[in-house]
Design an enzyme around this catalytic site. Structure first.
Site, short mmCIF file in Angstrom:
data_model
loop_
_atom_site.label_atom_id
_atom_site.label_comp_id
_atom_site.label_asym_id
_atom_site.label_seq_id
_atom_site.Cartn_x
_atom_site.Cartn_y
_atom_site.Cartn_z
N GLY A 314 -22.82 18.64 -6.95
CA GLY A 314 -23.90 17.12 -7.45
C GLY A 314 -24.56 16.71 -6.73
O GLY A 314 -24.20 16.37 -5.65
N GLY A 316 -26.71 12.64 -5.65
CA GLY A 316 -27.73 11.51 -6.71
C GLY A 316 -28.14 11.20 -5.43
O GLY A 316 -27.90 10.62 -4.22
N TYR A 318 -27.08 8.01 -4.32
CA TYR A 318 -25.94 7.86 -3.53
C TYR A 318 -25.53 8.93 -2.94
O TYR A 318 -24.60 8.45 -1.69
CB TYR A 318 -24.83 7.52 -4.53
CG TYR A 318 -23.57 7.13 -4.22
CD1 TYR A 318 -22.95 5.64 -4.29
CD2 TYR A 318 -22.07 7.42 -4.05
CE1 TYR A 318 -21.85 5.00 -3.24
CE2 TYR A 318 -21.19 7.49 -2.58
CZ TYR A 318 -21.03 6.25 -2.79
OH TYR A 318 -19.88 5.51 -2.09
N GLY A 319 -25.62 9.61 -2.92
CA GLY A 319 -25.29 11.24 -2.03
C GLY A 319 -25.01 12.45 -2.42
O GLY A 319 -25.60 12.53 -3.72
N LYS A 335 -17.06 12.51 -4.49
CA LYS A 335 -18.42 11.50 -4.44
C LYS A 335 -18.89 10.57 -2.50
O LYS A 335 -18.14 9.67 -2.50
CB LYS A 335 -18.69 10.20 -5.19
CG LYS A 335 -20.07 9.67 -5.04
CD LYS A 335 -19.87 8.95 -7.04
CE LYS A 335 -21.40 8.48 -6.82
NZ LYS A 335 -21.12 7.28 -7.38
N ASP A 431 -26.02 2.10 -16.00
CA ASP A 431 -26.57 3.41 -16.09
C ASP A 431 -25.97 4.29 -16.60
O ASP A 431 -25.96 5.89 -16.58
CB ASP A 431 -26.12 3.62 -14.51
CG ASP A 431 -27.51 4.79 -13.91
OD1 ASP A 431 -28.44 5.41 -15.01
OD2 ASP A 431 -27.38 5.39 -13.54
#
Length: 628
Positions: A314, A316, A318-319, A335, A431
């Site tokens: 994935g 996003g 953020y990274g 993440k 969110d």
């Protein structure tokens, strides 16, 4: 064991795999076998003769690798290796009887070697005929193609013993053989093969569905200690003297290293908030964590296979997120922040302190973090069944009936209630969306991704003044207009998710806003509020107990004024009541396991189309947001 005693064993089941068992004598099938009999696999034994009964179908028997096939030079139908259901190899050799010793196995290429053996568990295959040779050939070919594309040294694979276990999973034995010139894999090769199978990098043909793999201990490495005893007195004496010298040198080196370490720690404390942190102590201005572990960069690099693209699950604002596997076998999601989105050290410390306090079955758990070498990484528990968005869009292959959707709505609501009312201090997620709700093995919903979360702070204050961030379509209009963030902002986003569960439509699609569409089309004087036109076709046409109350609650959650919205505690109580109307026990854990996945719905196009244009998380909003 003689083959004469096999008659009952062979005949009671539709399928019997008895390869490599040193069976000998004459095979007499008899005449009492079941009509359900599909295959008797007796390859690589010592059978010298075969006496079929009248009417017996020769194609049901496999005898390649027995003396009887040597005498006929392999020309008989039952001696041929073609159409074998459970093995895959490029050459079509004719194997001699198995003579492999110790723990070695005979490969499809007729070589004795230490195979890497394990069990594949397929939780929801779309086929029921275990004797269909095409299915196994397809799976074996996929495996070989996968191993070759990942440069793993595999010569051949063997698939055998197809069964159904007590959970109704389709179970299949897998044997992976080393390349020619090797009779065993080395530790690095075993680690690579086990890694790609255990963390599900390998994707089987679609008809096999979700799976997991459990490997057996590799026999080549078992019991190997690598220690040896010396029988020479001179060597013993020399070793003692040499050891004394080494101890003295090590002591001097240790004193020097200790002094250098103290100097480095003193310098590092000025810039690194984690420098003086001891995870076993709660002293000083260091992260106060509950169960979260500090990982080194090198550890996470190893666990994610050097952050390989195959483990990229994935991306996003953020990274990137990578799948990894810890030494204890636990799957995790790592993440990794991009340089442009990294926080300062103290802010990052505050975030992991916040996340380490969160412990609830409907909230994704933080396993640990990494803060070194200019990296900021968060390590979460790995949730195997993806996001709610993927299931609503049909991409995951999981069918969501109405009962499952109600359970997911309740699980998400309980997770948010915990954050708002039980976490200390309370947390506003900021969110909430279907892409941030993950589904575990039992399809329980878990709230995830706290990258934009805020502490509510003083309960009497009731709001946090903050720059507006979030995802278009889910954002609270009151928060956008006033920049006053409250827990009711999460309630609004949750209401949008409720409408997604009913319609399987994205919040903003071709200029149409899901909240406005539902309000315009609903007619409370008619059954089901006359929403058939926009209800997800996957649940249309079946009884949707409590649908009207569910829609009423969703629309209350998306009221423009936050004061008119319910709290998440009130939402939980109302959904529990709706579930009782639908005949469900809201306090029972989900009984729907991954074994009961019914596959993607076919025959219609999902209304939930690609929303890549609307993914918006972690950045500032444009000057104006006007859903039409």
């Amino acid at each position: 064991m003689t083959v004469d005693s096999l008659e009952k064993l062979v005949l009671v089941c539709c399928l019997r795999v008895l390869r490599n068992n040193q069976l000998n004598g004459t095979l007499d099938v008899g005449s009492s076998y079941s009509d359900q009999l599909q295959l008797i696999d007796l390859r690589n034994n010592f059978i010298v003769d075969f006496t079929p009964s009248p009417g017996f179908k020769i194609k049901l028997i496999k005898l390649a690798g027995n003396p009887i096939c040597q005498e006929t030079e392999g020309t008989s139908t039952y001696c041929r290796l073609q159409d074998t259901n459970y093995t895959y190899s490029t050459p079509e050799n004719h194997c001699n009887p198995a003579t492999c010793i110790a723990d070695k196995l005979s490969s499809p290429n007729c070589r004795c070697a230490y195979a890497y053996v394990g069990t594949l568990y397929f939780r929801a295959p779309s086929f029921s005929d275990l004797g269909n040779s095409t299915i196994y050939t397809s799976l074996a070919a996929f495996l070989m193609k996968f191993f070759n594309s990942h440069l793993l040294p595999v010569d051949s694979v063997s698939l055998s013993n197809p069964t159904r276990n007590a959970d109704n999973y389709f179970v299949l034995r897998l044997e992976v053989f080393p390349p020619a010139g090797q009779d065993a894999f080395n530790r690095t090769e075993i680690s690579g093969i086990g890694f790609v199978l255990s963390n599900q990098t390998f994707k089987p043909p679609h008809e096999f569905g979700p799976f997991y793999f459990i490997g057996d201990p590799y026999p080549k490495f078992e019991g190997s200690t690598g220690t040896h005893k010396s029988s020479s007195t001179a060597i013993i004496i020399g070793s003692a003297v040499g050891g004394s010298v080494l101890v003295l040198l090590a002591l001097l080196a240790g004193i020097y290293a200790f002094r250098q370490k103290r100097r480095a720690e003193t310098a590092d404390k000025q810039n690194n908030p984690f420098a003086s942190w001891d995870p076993n102590k709660n002293s000083g201005d260091v992260p106060q964590l509950r169960g979260a572990k500090s990982f080194s960069f090198e550890e996470l690099k190893k666990y994610t296979n050097n952050f390989s693209e195959t483990n990229d699950i994935g991306t996003g604002g953020y990274g990137k997120v990578y799948r990894g596997i810890l030494p204890n076998g636990q799957l995790v999601a790592v993440k990794r922040a991009q340089a442009k989105s990294m926080q300062g050290g103290h802010e990052f410390k505050t975030e992991i302190e916040l996340l380490s306090r969160v412990h609830h079955k409907n909230v994704v758990s933080l396993v640990g973090f990494c803060f070194e070498q200019g990296e900021q990484m968060l390590v979460y528990e790995y949730i195997p069944n993806g996001t709610l968005k993927e299931s609503l869009s049909g991409k995951s292959g999981i069918k969501l009936d109405w009962m499952r959707r109600l359970r997911m709505a309740l699980g998400t609501a309980r997770g948010l209630q915990y954050l708002h009312e039980l976490a200390n201090p309370p947390i506003i997620h900021r969110d909430i969306k279907s892409n941030n709700i993950l589904l575990d093995d039992h399809l329980n919903a878990k709230v995830a991704d706290f990258g934009l979360s805020k502490l509510l702070g003083d309960p009497e204050k009731g709001h946090v003044t903050t720059q507006v961030k979030g995802t278009m379509g889910y954002m609270d209009p009151e928060y956008y207009m006033t920049q006053q963030l409250t827990e009711k902002s999460d309630v609004y986003s949750y209401g949008v998710v409720m409408l997604e569960l009913v319609t399987a439509r994205q919040p903003i699609d071709k200029g149409k806003y899901i909240v406005r569409e539902v309000r315009q089309k609903m007619d409370k004087t008619k059954v089901g509020y006359n929403l058939q036109e926009i209800i997800d076709p996957a649940i249309l046409g079946i009884t949707l107990g409590g649908l009207e109350k569910f829609v009423d609650l969703a629309l209350r959650c998306v009221e423009e004024a936050g004061a008119e919205r319910p709290t998440m505690g009130e939402v939980v109580k109302e959904i529990e009541s709706i579930m009782q109307i639908a005949g469900l026990n809201p306090n029972a854990d989900s009984a729907s396991t991954s074994a009961s996945y019914e596959g993607a719905i076919k025959g219609y196009d999902h209304p939930y189309t690609d929303e890549s244009l609307f993914v918006y998380s972690g950045a500032f909003l444009p000057a104006k947001v006007e859903p039409q």
